[in-house]
Design a protein around this motif. Structure first.
Motif, PDB file in Angstrom:
ATOM      1  N   TRP A 214      39.920  43.168  48.667  1.00 43.63           N
ATOM      2  CA  TRP A 214      40.371  44.680  49.205  1.00 43.63           C
ATOM      3  C   TRP A 214      39.561  45.114  50.136  1.00 43.63           C
ATOM      4  O   TRP A 214      40.104  45.959  51.136  1.00 43.63           O
ATOM      5  CB  TRP A 214      40.576  45.716  47.865  1.00 43.63           C
TER       6      TRP A 214
ATOM      7  N   SER B 290      45.351  53.738  42.397  1.00 41.91           N
ATOM      8  CA  SER B 290      45.318  53.282  41.164  1.00 41.91           C
ATOM      9  C   SER B 290      43.641  53.076  40.705  1.00 41.91           C
ATOM     10  O   SER B 290      43.122  53.314  39.558  1.00 41.91           O
ATOM     11  CB  SER B 290      46.063  51.710  41.149  1.00 41.91           C
ATOM     12  N   SER B 291      43.005  52.747  41.765  1.00 46.61           N
ATOM     13  CA  SER B 291      41.557  52.507  41.467  1.00 46.61           C
ATOM     14  C   SER B 291      40.966  53.801  41.122  1.00 46.61           C
ATOM     15  O   SER B 291      40.078  53.810  40.332  1.00 46.61           O
ATOM     16  CB  SER B 291      40.699  51.821  42.561  1.00 46.61           C
TER      17      SER B 291
ATOM     18  N   HIS C 230      46.996  51.005  45.772  1.00 47.07           N
ATOM     19  CA  HIS C 230      45.931  50.341  45.260  1.00 47.07           C
ATOM     20  C   HIS C 230      44.659  51.192  44.985  1.00 47.07           C
ATOM     21  O   HIS C 230      44.133  51.289  43.970  1.00 47.07           O
ATOM     22  CB  HIS C 230      45.535  48.830  45.822  1.00 47.07           C
TER      23      HIS C 230
ATOM     24  N   SER D  47      51.693  49.347  49.200  1.00 45.43           N
ATOM     25  CA  SER D  47      50.885  48.183  48.788  1.00 45.43           C
ATOM     26  C   SER D  47      49.169  48.692  48.579  1.00 45.43           C
ATOM     27  O   SER D  47      48.366  49.123  47.864  1.00 45.43           O
ATOM     28  CB  SER D  47      50.614  46.793  49.350  1.00 45.43           C
ATOM     29  N   HIS D  48      48.730  49.060  50.046  1.00 45.50           N
ATOM     30  CA  HIS D  48      47.318  49.493  50.222  1.00 45.50           C
ATOM     31  C   HIS D  48      46.887  50.820  49.672  1.00 45.50           C
ATOM     32  O   HIS D  48      46.045  50.954  48.863  1.00 45.50           O
ATOM     33  CB  HIS D  48      46.886  49.492  51.648  1.00 45.50           C
TER      34      HIS D  48
ATOM     35  N   SER E 278      41.963  44.259  40.695  1.00 45.56           N
ATOM     36  CA  SER E 278      41.827  43.211  41.794  1.00 45.56           C
ATOM     37  C   SER E 278      40.489  43.119  42.206  1.00 45.56           C
ATOM     38  O   SER E 278      39.635  43.881  42.095  1.00 45.56           O
ATOM     39  CB  SER E 278      42.700  43.598  42.964  1.00 45.56           C
TER      40      SER E 278
ATOM     41  N   GLU F 243      46.095  39.791  40.609  1.00 44.16           N
ATOM     42  CA  GLU F 243      45.072  40.419  40.653  1.00 44.16           C
ATOM     43  C   GLU F 243      43.903  39.288  40.769  1.00 44.16           C
ATOM     44  O   GLU F 243      42.537  39.570  41.266  1.00 44.16           O
ATOM     45  CB  GLU F 243      44.850  41.111  39.254  1.00 44.16           C
TER      46      GLU F 243
ATOM     47  N   ILE G 120      46.776  47.419  38.795  1.00 40.81           N
ATOM     48  CA  ILE G 120      46.419  46.742  39.783  1.00 40.81           C
ATOM     49  C   ILE G 120      44.886  47.020  40.549  1.00 40.81           C
ATOM     50  O   ILE G 120      44.428  46.385  41.265  1.00 40.81           O
ATOM     51  CB  ILE G 120      47.335  47.104  41.152  1.00 40.81           C
ATOM     52  N   ALA G 121      44.150  47.825  39.516  1.00 40.75           N
ATOM     53  CA  ALA G 121      42.877  48.243  40.005  1.00 40.75           C
ATOM     54  C   ALA G 121      41.918  47.082  39.501  1.00 40.75           C
ATOM     55  O   ALA G 121      40.463  47.328  39.757  1.00 40.75           O
ATOM     56  CB  ALA G 121      42.492  49.438  39.236  1.00 40.75           C
TER      57      ALA G 121
END
Length: 361
Positions: A220, A184-185, A181, A177-178, A215, A117, A212-213
């Motif tokens: 990103w 999660s955000s 993320h 992954s993308h 990061s 992160e 993971i939010a």
């Protein structure tokens, strides 16, 4: 490989450099930010002095939007015998290099599937890639010597090479992954203006979903700007699932038996599909996932507690397969969840109780 040039001394570039130095490679460092270079050099990742001639391998660790420009500059000035990048998208940079009219026999795209992160050289570690997949995307034009240099780099970093097509890679990382993320955000964003009493109820579930939010948003933006199409396609599918789930939940509020049953069926469907997808996530060492059972132990928030538990488990020959810690709200205590083979549960539970641990049934 005896010499390398690492261009970009953030988390990934500095971690690569540290791993190479540990294996005896002479590493030269470069970055548009001189302070990053000085920091990486101070950490032992190499030297900030430029190489006297072409190195064996140039590693470009720039943001995806700048990879092609940085690679093109290095290739035109003959900085190395071979060139690779470690950006998280592969198709776009390759096409940009082709558009520049460069000879791509000396280039191979790669992507180490590891990160944190935190960003920047201070977050770097020589062990960052150990045991992690490292994707290589050679083309028919990639020179064998360059492929071998890339494989040597992966070996020095103790990673696991995985060969893929560049565009297939970009679709895959959008999925694993993308897109996650961003989801999660979005979940974490619900907490921004939530009442404090609600936030204080956060448990391990919300921590897992939102971890993971945390990061760096700027990093990103670079990643998502280089792979927007596949991510948008996946989010369209997620959006459709969300719409159907909302409708199912509304139906559960209905007094009409038929509508209520439709709601139950809709929720069961999304949960079932979630179960089916979750079991496909690779387990320990990349093998098929295994079912472990949990031995839950109460601990105080004091130094050495975890070490004592692991030592006590080792004394009775029980291997801890995984561990999670759930911290108690407003107390200096927590619940350690030890994942073990089912047959080891009674052995471990009895041994820990005998040694004075509070084991939850």
């Amino acid at each position: 490989m005896r010499t390398a040039l690492v261009i970009g001394t953030g988390l990934i570039g500095t971690s690569v450099a540290l791993a190479l130095v540990r294996r005896g490679v002479t590493v030269h460092l470069a970055d548009h930010d001189p302070e990053h270079v000085r920091t990486a050099a101070a950490l032992g990742a190499g030297t900030d002095s430029p190489p006297e001639g072409p190195v064996d391998l140039a590693v470009v660790a720039a943001p995806p939007a700048h990879v092609a420009a940085v690679l093109g500059d290095a290739m035109r000035r003959g900085a190395a015998r071979g060139y690779l990048d470690v950006a998280s998208v592969k198709g776009g940079p390759r096409r940009e290099l082709e558009a520049q009219g460069l000879d791509l026999t000396a280039y191979i795209g790669t992507h180490p599937m590891s990160g944190r992160e935190r960003s920047g050289p201070l977050a770097a570690s020589a062990d960052l890639f150990e045991g992690r997949p490292w994707v290589l995307t050679p083309t028919r034009d990639t020179d064998t010597e360059v492929l071998n240099l890339a494989l040597e780099l992966v070996s020095h970093c103790a990673a696991v090479p995985v060969v893929m097509d560049a565009d297939a890679h970009d679709r895959a990382v959008a999925l694993v992954s993308h897109m996650p993320h961003l989801v999660s955000s979005m979940v974490a964003a619900r907490l921004e203006h939530a009442e404090e009493t609600a936030v204080r109820l956060c448990g391990q579930g919300i921590r897992d979903v939102t971890r993971i939010a945390g990061s760096d948003p700027a990093m990103w933006i670079d990643i998502l700007s280089a792979n927007p199409g596949p991510v948008a396609d996946l989010l369209t599918d997620v959006s459709a699932d969300l719409d159907e789930t909302v409708q199912a939940l509304r139906a559960l509020q209905s007094a009409d038996e038929a509508k209520w049953r439709e709601g139950v069926d809709g929720i069961q469907d999304v949960l079932r599909r979630g179960n089916a997808g979750q079991v496909r996530v690779p387990g320990k060492h990349g093998s098929a996932p295994r079912v472990y059972e949990v031995v839950a132990v109460f601990i105080d928030d004091q130094p050495g507690q975890l070490a004592r538990i692991f030592a006590d488990a080792g004394l009775v020959g029980v291997n801890i397969e995984d561990v999670r810690i759930e911290h108690a709200t407003g107390q200096q205590a927590g619940l350690v969840q030890l994942m073990v083979e089912p047959k080891a549960v009674p052995v471990l539970a009895a041994a820990l109780r005998e040694r004075g641990w509070g084991v939850r049934q």
